[in-house]
Structure formats: C-alpha cells, structure tokens
Design an enzyme around this catalytic site. Structure first.
Site, PDB file in Angstrom:
ATOM      1  N   ASP A  35       0.838  -1.198   0.000  1.00  0.00           N
ATOM      2  CA  ASP A  35       0.000   0.000   0.000  1.00  0.00           C
ATOM      3  C   ASP A  35       0.875   1.252   0.000  1.00  0.00           C
ATOM      4  O   ASP A  35       1.754   1.403   0.848  1.00  0.00           O
ATOM      5  CB  ASP A  35      -0.889   0.004   1.252  1.00  0.00           C
ATOM      6  CG  ASP A  35      -1.811   1.219   1.297  1.00  0.00           C
ATOM      7  OD1 ASP A  35      -2.954   1.104   0.829  1.00  0.00           O
ATOM      8  OD2 ASP A  35      -1.379   2.278   1.808  1.00  0.00           O
ATOM      9  N   TYR A  55       2.678  10.151  -0.268  1.00  0.00           N
ATOM     10  CA  TYR A  55       3.806   9.667   0.549  1.00  0.00           C
ATOM     11  C   TYR A  55       5.156   9.997  -0.096  1.00  0.00           C
ATOM     12  O   TYR A  55       6.186   9.916   0.559  1.00  0.00           O
ATOM     13  CB  TYR A  55       3.749   8.145   0.764  1.00  0.00           C
ATOM     14  CG  TYR A  55       2.486   7.614   1.404  1.00  0.00           C
ATOM     15  CD1 TYR A  55       1.582   8.456   2.057  1.00  0.00           C
ATOM     16  CD2 TYR A  55       2.187   6.251   1.362  1.00  0.00           C
ATOM     17  CE1 TYR A  55       0.423   7.952   2.631  1.00  0.00           C
ATOM     18  CE2 TYR A  55       1.033   5.748   1.943  1.00  0.00           C
ATOM     19  CZ  TYR A  55       0.143   6.600   2.567  1.00  0.00           C
ATOM     20  OH  TYR A  55      -0.995   6.094   3.134  1.00  0.00           O
ATOM     21  N   LYS A  64      -2.980   5.967  -4.115  1.00  0.00           N
ATOM     22  CA  LYS A  64      -4.068   6.898  -3.811  1.00  0.00           C
ATOM     23  C   LYS A  64      -3.883   8.238  -4.512  1.00  0.00           C
ATOM     24  O   LYS A  64      -2.760   8.701  -4.699  1.00  0.00           O
ATOM     25  CB  LYS A  64      -4.141   7.134  -2.283  1.00  0.00           C
ATOM     26  CG  LYS A  64      -4.154   5.834  -1.488  1.00  0.00           C
ATOM     27  CD  LYS A  64      -4.180   6.041   0.014  1.00  0.00           C
ATOM     28  CE  LYS A  64      -3.863   4.748   0.737  1.00  0.00           C
ATOM     29  NZ  LYS A  64      -2.410   4.497   0.833  1.00  0.00           N
ATOM     30  N   HIS A 121      -7.727   9.606  -1.584  1.00  0.00           N
ATOM     31  CA  HIS A 121      -7.040   9.564  -0.289  1.00  0.00           C
ATOM     32  C   HIS A 121      -7.841  10.235   0.838  1.00  0.00           C
ATOM     33  O   HIS A 121      -7.900   9.735   1.956  1.00  0.00           O
ATOM     34  CB  HIS A 121      -5.665  10.222  -0.429  1.00  0.00           C
ATOM     35  CG  HIS A 121      -4.659   9.741   0.571  1.00  0.00           C
ATOM     36  ND1 HIS A 121      -3.306   9.781   0.342  1.00  0.00           N
ATOM     37  CD2 HIS A 121      -4.807   9.219   1.803  1.00  0.00           C
ATOM     38  CE1 HIS A 121      -2.667   9.289   1.393  1.00  0.00           C
ATOM     39  NE2 HIS A 121      -3.553   8.953   2.294  1.00  0.00           N
TER      40      HIS A 121
END
Length: 295
Positions: free
Chosen positions: A47, A52, A77, A108
C-alpha cells in the site's frame, strides 16, 4: 486456512490479501528495502500513495524482489490537490511505480484541496465530482478497482446518494485499531458492500496501545507480540490490515500469523478497550471530514 494466504472478496469479485505492508511515513531509501523484504517473506499486498512521495521506491522494491507483478496487490491513492486532475494523478503514480496498472486506486481524503493554497478547498469542486472521474478509470485497464479513504458515514451517504454515483466504492481505507474501532462506520460499510482496510492498525508510533495492560497481558499469555495480536484482531474482525514497518525483523514478525488465533473472548476484550486515540485527524485539511459519528 493460513491467515497469510487469506483474502477478502470485494464487491467487484477481486480478492484483496488480508495482510499488506503499509508505507506511510517510510523514508524513500528505506521503503524499497522494506518492500523487497516483505515480498520475499511472502506478503502479496503493498500500500502506497502519491502523497507519501515514495511510489518510485516502492516500484523499485517490487522489481528487486523478483516476485511477478501479477502476484502482487498494489494500492495507491489520489492526492487531495489532484482531485480535479484524476487522469494526471493516476498517470503520475503509474509512471513512478513503474507499472501499467494498479489493483486499487483510492481517493485519499474527501477534500478537494486547492493546489495554489492548501489551506483552501477548491470553490467549484468536491469529492462527488472526483468520484465521477474515478469511475471512468476501471474501463481504461489502468485501475482494476476504485475506492475511497478516510470517508465517514456522513460523506459516504452523500456520495452514495448522488445520482452520478454508479460504482459503489470497493474499499474504504480508514484508521482502525482497538482505540479507534469505528463500529458504526465498519457496520455501515459492511451493509453497503464496501470492504474496510485498516491503516495505523498498530496504533502508529508511540501509541498508548503499547501501555494497555489488557493487550500486553494477552500478548504475553499467547507468546505473541502486541503487534501480532492487533493484526489478528483486525483480520478476525473482517478487514484487511496494512502494518507499516521498515525494519526487516518487524516486517517478518508481523507476517507470523499462521497456526494461531484469538478466541472470541479475546476479540471481545480488545473490542472493549476504553481508551480512544486517533493517529490521523483532519485539522490540517481545509475542511472538516471527521464528525465523530463513526462510533
């Protein structure tokens, strides 16, 4: 049935592995090694997210593992500032990941943040419009399943009630651990055929869970780590879990869930831990997305 081979069937018929590796707050150089270590241990669910900033390293970790892409469930996401640019968002993620499709693409957060000023919400856009765009992706083959993340009951009701909503989200990825169990939200998702994935399923760094006497005693009695007990709890409750770690030792330990389980009494005890603690709030977003109605 081995827990590490367990999958949950989504409303699309796709099967998501119950146990995955989370990569939030993992530093780029650490991520690729963590992903490789996880896949070599037997994890088949990774994931990540555009937000990120580590999708390229996740892609490198997958390649370095030697595990065929077809055997891996890969989730990423759409970031908040990309809501009005869904096509560009998925293209950016696929390019960085070095793959031509993802198994699951999530919105997200239910916040269409203005890229020019992240303290503002776009005036002429919202998550319903974002979902209209996301619904076009499965037909392109670049995204196998679509879903949402951080949606509470109120926002799910708004989305599902909109006439433009033709595809029910396959997944809602939310914070889930015994100090943030959100039973109302979990039940609502189950009633609508939406699978839940639990993030911060170990309560995240410095969590008060690791001072919880009930949990610590239970782990000791079973000869397991508190983390293993928390993962077993989540999977036995019916959701997939994506523990984050960059330590090879902990990644491997978190995978050792076969051959034992929690009794219904133990699950009940964890269900009823009194403390409440949320890792991820909404104070940093331009709009409120949590309304305290999930319990």
């Amino acid at each position: 049935m081995e827990v590490t081979k367990k999958t949950f069937t989504l409303n699309t018929g796709a099967k998501i592995p119950a146990l995955g590796l989370g990569t939030w707050q993992s530093k780029p150089n650490e991520v690729s090694e963590a992903v490789t270590a996880a896949l070599k241990k037997g994890y088949r669910h990774i994931d990540t997210a555009l937000a990120y900033g580590n999708e390229a390293e996740v892609g490198q970790g997958i390649k370095a593992s030697g595990v065929p892409r077809s055997e891996i469930w890969l989730t990423t996401k759409l970031d908040n500032t990309w809501h009005h640019r869904v096509t560009e968002g998925i293209e950016s993620s696929l390019k960085d990941l070095g793959t031509d499709y993802v198994d699951l693409y999530l919105m997200h957060w239910p916040s269409s943040t203005d890229p020019a000023d992240t303290k503002k919400h776009l005036p002429d856009w919202d998550f319903v419009k974002t979902w209209q765009e996301l619904q076009k992706l499965p037909a392109t083959g670049r995204v196998r399943n679509i879903g949402v993340s951080n949606f509470g009951v109120r926002n799910l009701e708004k989305l599902l009630a909109d006439p433009s909503c033709k595809i029910v989200p396959a997944v809602n990825q939310i914070e889930l651990h015994p100090n943030c169990p959100s039973p109302k939200l979990v039940q609502y998702c189950a009633e609508k055929g939406i699978h839940c994935t639990g993030y911060s399923c170990l309560g995240s760094t410095n969590s008060p869970l690791y001072r919880d006497a009930t949990l610590l005693k239970m782990a000791e009695k079973k000869g397991k780590t508190p983390q293993q007990v928390l993962l077993a709890w989540g999977i036995q409750k019916g959701w997939s879990v994506i523990p984050k770690s960059v330590s090879k030792e902990r990644i491997e330990k978190n995978f050792e869930l076969d051959g034992w389980e929690l009794s219904s009494q133990e699950v009940h005890e964890l269900d009823n831990l009194p403390d409440r603690f949320k890792v991820c709030g909404d104070g940093w977003l331009p709009i409120k997305v949590f309304f305290g109605d999930d319990e």
